[in-house]
Design an enzyme around this catalytic site. Structure first.
Site, short mmCIF file in Angstrom:
data_model
loop_
_atom_site.label_atom_id
_atom_site.label_comp_id
_atom_site.label_asym_id
_atom_site.label_seq_id
_atom_site.Cartn_x
_atom_site.Cartn_y
_atom_site.Cartn_z
N SER A 143 7.73 2.07 3.03
CA SER A 143 8.24 3.43 2.90
C SER A 143 7.35 4.36 3.71
O SER A 143 6.37 3.92 4.33
CB SER A 143 8.23 3.86 1.44
OG SER A 143 6.89 4.08 1.04
N LYS A 144 7.68 5.64 3.64
CA LYS A 144 6.92 6.65 4.39
C LYS A 144 5.42 6.60 4.05
O LYS A 144 4.58 6.96 4.86
CB LYS A 144 7.45 8.04 4.05
CG LYS A 144 8.79 8.35 4.71
CD LYS A 144 8.60 9.37 5.85
CE LYS A 144 9.90 9.80 6.50
NZ LYS A 144 10.58 8.81 7.26
N ARG A 145 5.12 6.15 2.83
CA ARG A 145 3.73 6.03 2.41
C ARG A 145 2.92 5.17 3.38
O ARG A 145 1.73 5.33 3.56
CB ARG A 145 3.74 5.38 1.03
CG ARG A 145 2.49 5.54 0.25
CD ARG A 145 2.51 4.73 -1.04
NE ARG A 145 3.50 3.66 -1.04
CZ ARG A 145 4.35 3.45 -2.02
NH1 ARG A 145 4.37 4.22 -3.05
NH2 ARG A 145 5.20 2.43 -1.96
N HIS A 146 3.61 4.21 4.01
CA HIS A 146 2.93 3.32 4.95
C HIS A 146 2.90 3.89 6.37
O HIS A 146 2.53 3.20 7.30
CB HIS A 146 3.63 1.95 4.98
CG HIS A 146 3.58 1.24 3.67
ND1 HIS A 146 4.65 1.24 2.79
CD2 HIS A 146 2.60 0.52 3.08
CE1 HIS A 146 4.31 0.53 1.72
NE2 HIS A 146 3.08 0.10 1.87
N GLY A 147 3.30 5.15 6.51
CA GLY A 147 3.37 5.75 7.86
C GLY A 147 4.81 5.86 8.29
O GLY A 147 5.72 5.45 7.55
#
Ligand code: GLU
Length: 479
Positions: free
Chosen positions: A251-255
């Site tokens: 997800s966005k959490r990973h970039g």
């Protein structure tokens, strides 16, 4: 039977790496079997779909070399391959389903549905639609609809389990009590994803549907629609979801997870292609570097693994470095040049002279461009990296090192890498000065940073005048 597969992006946002992986696996499968790869657009949601996203998606697939044989932009026997152009066709299918009794009109209001869902949950019953309007007399329902009463249309799900053999997950069965009669046409008259997607798959004679496992729960619905249309459902393959190295869903959490972001950071399409091949599939040994042709030769959907695939950007960086080093030097230069903007002939020559050393040491094109940036700025037109300055330019040795080096360099005859190195080393040996105390301050003076391509070559590329001017500037800045 000739293989026909498709990728069906919805242009409601940037092209996500998960969709790229699905596209890639479909493409590999088609190429492996000499089949047809189709790109159609799932754009029934007209409010959220935008042409610019579609452009970005098509561009992304082209960039990776995933060419399509039929579909948007290339045409084929099935029209524009856009769902937004096929509403008449969906309506025609729905008329047939209503006439045969496979579908029915539902007049329940959202409030009634909510109420009954809540009650079912309280009483421990399945929360799905209870089938109430399925019991109405069809011609009576037809008259109510004709008189303008708001309604949706639902597919009547069969009473027996829906079973299919998934190429990745094996035998699957969905019990009837878990499958309620679902909406195929909304109250607004718009077809749902389930309907449009299945009608397209049937009409385009799709033989295999390979898509993310997040769509697994949709598949019994699609099989039911296909059967109700009198068609044979496609063969399904549900691809494992992508996870980050931390074990959480990507997800966005990973970039940024759009393909564009990776492209902008300087990943090569070849490396990206190779990396994505390994997201849920492997060529059957521990090989990590696999060519396009080899991937096509060895790929098959039934070799895709069930467990989640890890999207590890560290591995992608490593692979990208491998691909960068393997590039023909001129090819490497050609790929970095656009990242550098407009160059004078002199700047380009300086870049070219350093390019082979940068190629050896870089993992991404963007990084390569950063490494040679010092060649492209004015001698007094760059800032010093603060940490590098503190570490190298504020010590007892800093000023004497730079002063001494300046004198030595002023005396260098022919300005080339070997002469520069010989002159500096002779002086350093005579004065018993360590490389760290001399070369690092010079590096910061010339490039603004303690990290740069090899120093003597960098001085050569920069030229005598700029080298001396930058050392003088650093001495001034020391105050
Ligand atoms: N438009 C759908 C998506 O992007 C397609 C899913 C499918 O392959 O059926 O998720």
């Amino acid at each position: 039977m000739s293989v026909r597969v498709r990728i069906a992006p919805s242009p409601t946002g940037s092209l996500h790496v998960g969709n790229v992986r699905s596209g890639l696996f479909n493409w590999l499968f088609a190429r492996h079997h000499g089949g047809t790869f189709i790109l159609r657009v799932d754009d029934t949601d007209l409010e959220r779909c935008e042409e610019r996203y579609l452009d970005e998606i098509l561009d992304g697939f082209r960039w990776l070399g995933l060419d399509w044989d039929e579909g948007v932009g290339v045409g084929g026997p099935h029209g524009t391959y856009r769902q937004s152009d096929r509403f008449d066709r969906y309506a025609e299918v729905v008329d047939g389903l209503l006439a045969s009794g496979a579908a029915y009109r539902c007049f329940c209001t959202p409030e009634e549905l909510d109420e009954r869902r809540n009650a079912a949950q309280r009483e421990g019953r399945p929360p799905g639609y209870d089938g109430r309007c399925g019991l109405l007399d069809a011609s009576e329902a037809g008259s109510r609809a004709a008189s303008g009463e708001r309604h949706s249309i639902r597919l009547r799900m069969p009473d027996e389990a829906i079973e299919f053999a998934d190429l990745v997950r094996g035998d699957m069965a969905f019990a009837p009590e878990t499958q309620d009669d679902f909406v195929i046409v909304r109250t607004s008259g718009a077809p749902t994803y389930h309907l449009a997607s299945t009608v397209d798959d049937v009409d385009y004679e799709i033989t295999h549907v390979a898509r993310g496992e997040d769509l697994l729960s949709s598949t019994p619905k699609h099989i039911a629609i296909a059967r109700a249309m009198g068609a044979t459902p496609a063969i399904y393959a549900h691809l494992p979801l992508l996870f980050g190295p931390d074990g959480k869903k990507l997800s966005k959490r990973h970039g940024d997870t759009s393909l564009r972001a990776f492209r902008e950071q300087g990943f090569l399409p070849e490396a990206m292609f190779n990396f994505m091949c390994l997201l849920g599939w492997s060529p059957g040994n521990d090989e990590e570097v696999i060519s396009r042709d080899e991937a096509i030769a060895r790929f098959d959907l039934d070799a895709v693994q069930k467990n989640s695939a890890v999207f590890d950007t560290k591995k992608l960086e490593w692979l990208n470095g491998e691909y960068i080093r393997a590039l023909d030097p001129e090819d490497f230069i050609g790929r970095v040049l656009p990242e550098l903007g407009d160059l004078t002939a002199e700047q380009e020559a300086a870049f070219r002279s350093l390019a082979p050393l940068v190629q050896e040491r870089t993992k991404r094109l963007e990084e390569a461009a950063e490494q040679v940036q010092f060649l492209l700025v004015a001698d007094d037109g760059f800032d010093y990296d603060e940490a590098s300055w503190d570490k190298q330019m504020t010590k007892d040795f800093s000023r004497p090192s730079l002063d001494g080096a300046l004198g030595v360099l002023e005396g260098v005859g022919e300005w080339d890498t070997d002469s520069i190195e010989a002159a500096l080393r002779t002086w350093m040996e005579a004065e018993e000065l360590s490389a760290r105390k001399v070369l690092q301050p010079i590096r910061v003076a010339l490039t603004g940073s303690a990290i740069s391509p090899p120093l003597f070559e960098s001085m050569d590329a920069l030229g005598r005048e700029s080298t001396l001017a930058r050392i003088r500037r650093a001495l001034d800045a020391m105050g």
